[in-house]
Design a protein around this motif. Structure first.
Motif, mmCIF file in Angstrom:
data_model
loop_
_atom_site.group_PDB
_atom_site.id
_atom_site.type_symbol
_atom_site.label_atom_id
_atom_site.label_comp_id
_atom_site.label_asym_id
_atom_site.label_seq_id
_atom_site.Cartn_x
_atom_site.Cartn_y
_atom_site.Cartn_z
ATOM 1 N N PHE A 134 -116.259 -29.670 -168.001
ATOM 2 C CA PHE A 134 -115.508 -29.528 -166.955
ATOM 3 C C PHE A 134 -114.760 -30.629 -166.755
ATOM 4 O O PHE A 134 -113.504 -30.682 -166.336
ATOM 5 C CB PHE A 134 -116.524 -29.134 -165.735
ATOM 6 C CG PHE A 134 -115.723 -28.858 -164.582
ATOM 7 C CD1 PHE A 134 -115.197 -27.381 -164.562
ATOM 8 C CD2 PHE A 134 -116.006 -29.472 -163.324
ATOM 9 C CE1 PHE A 134 -114.709 -26.863 -163.579
ATOM 10 C CE2 PHE A 134 -115.439 -29.026 -162.260
ATOM 11 C CZ PHE A 134 -114.650 -27.649 -162.280
ATOM 12 N N GLY A 135 -115.392 -31.881 -167.073
ATOM 13 C CA GLY A 135 -114.227 -33.152 -167.010
ATOM 14 C C GLY A 135 -113.071 -32.957 -168.016
ATOM 15 O O GLY A 135 -112.147 -33.513 -167.330
ATOM 16 N N ALA A 136 -113.216 -32.562 -169.075
ATOM 17 C CA ALA A 136 -111.900 -32.174 -169.793
ATOM 18 C C ALA A 136 -110.947 -31.187 -169.031
ATOM 19 O O ALA A 136 -109.768 -31.518 -169.171
ATOM 20 C CB ALA A 136 -112.211 -31.676 -171.256
ATOM 21 N N ARG A 137 -111.538 -30.329 -168.475
ATOM 22 C CA ARG A 137 -110.822 -29.427 -167.998
ATOM 23 C C ARG A 137 -109.971 -30.038 -166.653
ATOM 24 O O ARG A 137 -108.808 -29.762 -166.167
ATOM 25 C CB ARG A 137 -111.663 -28.213 -167.265
ATOM 26 C CG ARG A 137 -112.249 -27.134 -168.377
ATOM 27 C CD ARG A 137 -113.084 -26.388 -167.870
ATOM 28 N NE ARG A 137 -113.782 -25.687 -168.911
ATOM 29 C CZ ARG A 137 -113.409 -24.285 -169.547
ATOM 30 N NH1 ARG A 137 -112.255 -23.654 -168.977
ATOM 31 N NH2 ARG A 137 -114.021 -23.916 -170.638
ATOM 32 N N ILE A 138 -110.866 -30.940 -165.992
ATOM 33 C CA ILE A 138 -110.066 -31.513 -164.703
ATOM 34 C C ILE A 138 -109.021 -32.693 -165.220
ATOM 35 O O ILE A 138 -108.157 -32.396 -164.821
ATOM 36 C CB ILE A 138 -111.333 -32.347 -164.046
ATOM 37 C CG1 ILE A 138 -112.320 -31.573 -163.171
ATOM 38 C CG2 ILE A 138 -110.501 -33.394 -163.185
ATOM 39 C CD1 ILE A 138 -113.465 -32.276 -162.753
ATOM 40 N N ARG A 139 -109.084 -33.218 -166.480
ATOM 41 C CA ARG A 139 -108.257 -33.939 -166.910
ATOM 42 C C ARG A 139 -106.800 -33.391 -167.290
ATOM 43 O O ARG A 139 -106.063 -33.579 -167.040
ATOM 44 C CB ARG A 139 -108.739 -35.203 -168.123
ATOM 45 C CG ARG A 139 -109.772 -36.085 -167.740
ATOM 46 C CD ARG A 139 -109.984 -37.054 -168.855
ATOM 47 N NE ARG A 139 -110.963 -36.358 -170.001
ATOM 48 C CZ ARG A 139 -112.239 -36.011 -169.819
ATOM 49 N NH1 ARG A 139 -112.970 -36.540 -168.583
ATOM 50 N NH2 ARG A 139 -112.833 -35.410 -170.617
ATOM 51 N N ALA A 141 -106.106 -30.421 -166.377
ATOM 52 C CA ALA A 141 -105.482 -29.912 -165.023
ATOM 53 C C ALA A 141 -104.642 -31.146 -164.141
ATOM 54 O O ALA A 141 -103.598 -30.787 -163.878
ATOM 55 C CB ALA A 141 -106.409 -29.349 -164.107
ATOM 56 N N ARG A 142 -105.277 -32.393 -164.175
ATOM 57 C CA ARG A 142 -104.402 -33.341 -163.678
ATOM 58 C C ARG A 142 -102.856 -33.657 -164.572
ATOM 59 O O ARG A 142 -102.157 -34.004 -163.841
ATOM 60 C CB ARG A 142 -105.392 -34.656 -163.762
ATOM 61 C CG ARG A 142 -104.700 -35.834 -162.921
ATOM 62 C CD ARG A 142 -105.567 -37.001 -163.009
ATOM 63 N NE ARG A 142 -106.913 -36.806 -162.553
ATOM 64 C CZ ARG A 142 -107.994 -37.134 -163.547
ATOM 65 N NH1 ARG A 142 -107.775 -37.725 -164.556
ATOM 66 N NH2 ARG A 142 -109.280 -36.849 -163.078
ATOM 67 N N GLU A 143 -103.170 -33.669 -165.806
ATOM 68 C CA GLU A 143 -102.040 -33.804 -166.652
ATOM 69 C C GLU A 143 -101.065 -32.634 -166.319
ATOM 70 O O GLU A 143 -99.675 -32.959 -166.301
ATOM 71 C CB GLU A 143 -102.407 -33.859 -168.094
ATOM 72 C CG GLU A 143 -103.195 -35.108 -168.606
ATOM 73 C CD GLU A 143 -103.679 -34.823 -169.869
ATOM 74 O OE1 GLU A 143 -103.276 -34.058 -170.807
ATOM 75 O OE2 GLU A 143 -104.400 -35.877 -170.235
ATOM 76 N N ARG A 144 -101.458 -31.306 -166.147
ATOM 77 C CA ARG A 144 -100.597 -30.489 -165.912
ATOM 78 C C ARG A 144 -99.917 -30.699 -164.469
ATOM 79 O O ARG A 144 -98.541 -30.433 -164.279
ATOM 80 C CB ARG A 144 -101.178 -29.090 -165.848
ATOM 81 C CG ARG A 144 -101.395 -28.489 -167.242
ATOM 82 C CD ARG A 144 -101.735 -26.961 -167.122
ATOM 83 N NE ARG A 144 -102.998 -26.845 -166.455
ATOM 84 C CZ ARG A 144 -104.383 -26.810 -166.717
ATOM 85 N NH1 ARG A 144 -104.632 -27.195 -168.067
ATOM 86 N NH2 ARG A 144 -105.281 -26.748 -166.094
ATOM 87 N N LEU A 145 -100.489 -31.165 -163.589
ATOM 88 C CA LEU A 145 -100.085 -31.261 -162.166
ATOM 89 C C LEU A 145 -99.047 -32.452 -162.260
ATOM 90 O O LEU A 145 -97.835 -32.579 -161.565
ATOM 91 C CB LEU A 145 -101.100 -31.572 -161.149
ATOM 92 C CG LEU A 145 -101.968 -30.297 -160.854
ATOM 93 C CD1 LEU A 145 -103.148 -30.865 -159.990
ATOM 94 C CD2 LEU A 145 -101.222 -29.294 -160.159
ATOM 95 N N THR A 146 -99.439 -33.636 -163.072
ATOM 96 C CA THR A 146 -98.432 -34.806 -163.172
ATOM 97 C C THR A 146 -97.064 -34.506 -163.833
ATOM 98 O O THR A 146 -96.158 -34.631 -163.187
ATOM 99 C CB THR A 146 -99.134 -35.874 -164.164
ATOM 100 O OG1 THR A 146 -100.469 -36.034 -163.285
ATOM 101 C CG2 THR A 146 -98.442 -36.902 -164.282
ATOM 102 N N LEU A 147 -97.388 -33.539 -164.756
ATOM 103 C CA LEU A 147 -95.995 -32.944 -165.419
ATOM 104 C C LEU A 147 -95.379 -32.150 -164.348
ATOM 105 O O LEU A 147 -93.969 -32.362 -164.421
ATOM 106 C CB LEU A 147 -96.403 -32.161 -166.700
ATOM 107 C CG LEU A 147 -96.932 -33.077 -168.037
ATOM 108 C CD1 LEU A 147 -97.270 -31.795 -168.978
ATOM 109 C CD2 LEU A 147 -95.611 -33.931 -168.380
ATOM 110 N N GLN A 148 -95.733 -31.268 -163.662
ATOM 111 C CA GLN A 148 -95.033 -30.338 -162.742
ATOM 112 C C GLN A 148 -94.284 -31.284 -161.674
ATOM 113 O O GLN A 148 -93.481 -31.006 -161.492
ATOM 114 C CB GLN A 148 -96.290 -29.445 -162.118
ATOM 115 C CG GLN A 148 -95.541 -28.622 -161.086
ATOM 116 C CD GLN A 148 -96.515 -27.766 -160.632
ATOM 117 O OE1 GLN A 148 -97.841 -27.831 -160.728
ATOM 118 N NE2 GLN A 148 -96.138 -26.530 -159.771
#
Length: 154
Positions: A134-139, A141-148
């Protein structure tokens, strides 16, 4: 998720009280690992119970205080300790096994009332989290949001 765990764990803990047993549900994986009567190291208990070694160490320490388990030096290596059920733990085991059977029957009843069995859903979730924690999934998702966010700024 937390609310579901509270509902389930609370009911299991209450079932022990109703059965007249002074026992914490967190002891169950260790009790089951030691139920066959063979002394085990904490590492062996953790592996058999499917819990982490620190969790097994903490649980065994609590169970020692409540005289549910006992330790002894391992043959050939006095630095290593073996854990076994104490007399109190062995005496309690048949009562616990009845409680565990009732809990299993209740879980089957819950599964039957759901559109998708909770036990199967949890097994699939655990398998998916072993493949990608789950930690990897959170990281990710954070990267996708930052790119967005960066795309929206440009």
């Amino acid at each position: 998720m937390r609310h579901l765990i509270e509902l389930l764990d609370g009911a299991v803990a209450a079932s022990y009280v109703e059965a007249g047993i002074d026992y914490r549900p967190r002891y169950t994986p260790v009790m089951r690992a030691l139920a066959e009567g063979t002394p085990r190291t904490v590492g062996q208990i953790a592996e058999a119970a499917g819990i982490t070694q620190p969790a097994a160490t903490q649980t065994v320490a609590l169970m020692l205080k409540e005289d549910l388990v006992a330790t002894m030096p391992a043959p050939g290596d006095a630095r290593q300790k073996l854990v076994r059920l104490s007399e109190r733990g062995r005496d309690l085991l048949p009562h616990l096994q009845r409680c565990w059977a009732a809990t299993s029957a209740a879980a089957a009843s819950l599964d039957a009332d759901l559109p998708y069995p909770l036990s199967a859903t949890l097994a699939h979730a655990i398998e998916a989290l072993q493949c990608q924690p789950f930690g990897a999934r959170i990281r990710a998702a954070r990267e996708r949001l930052t790119l967005q966010d960066h795309k929206e700024e440009t």
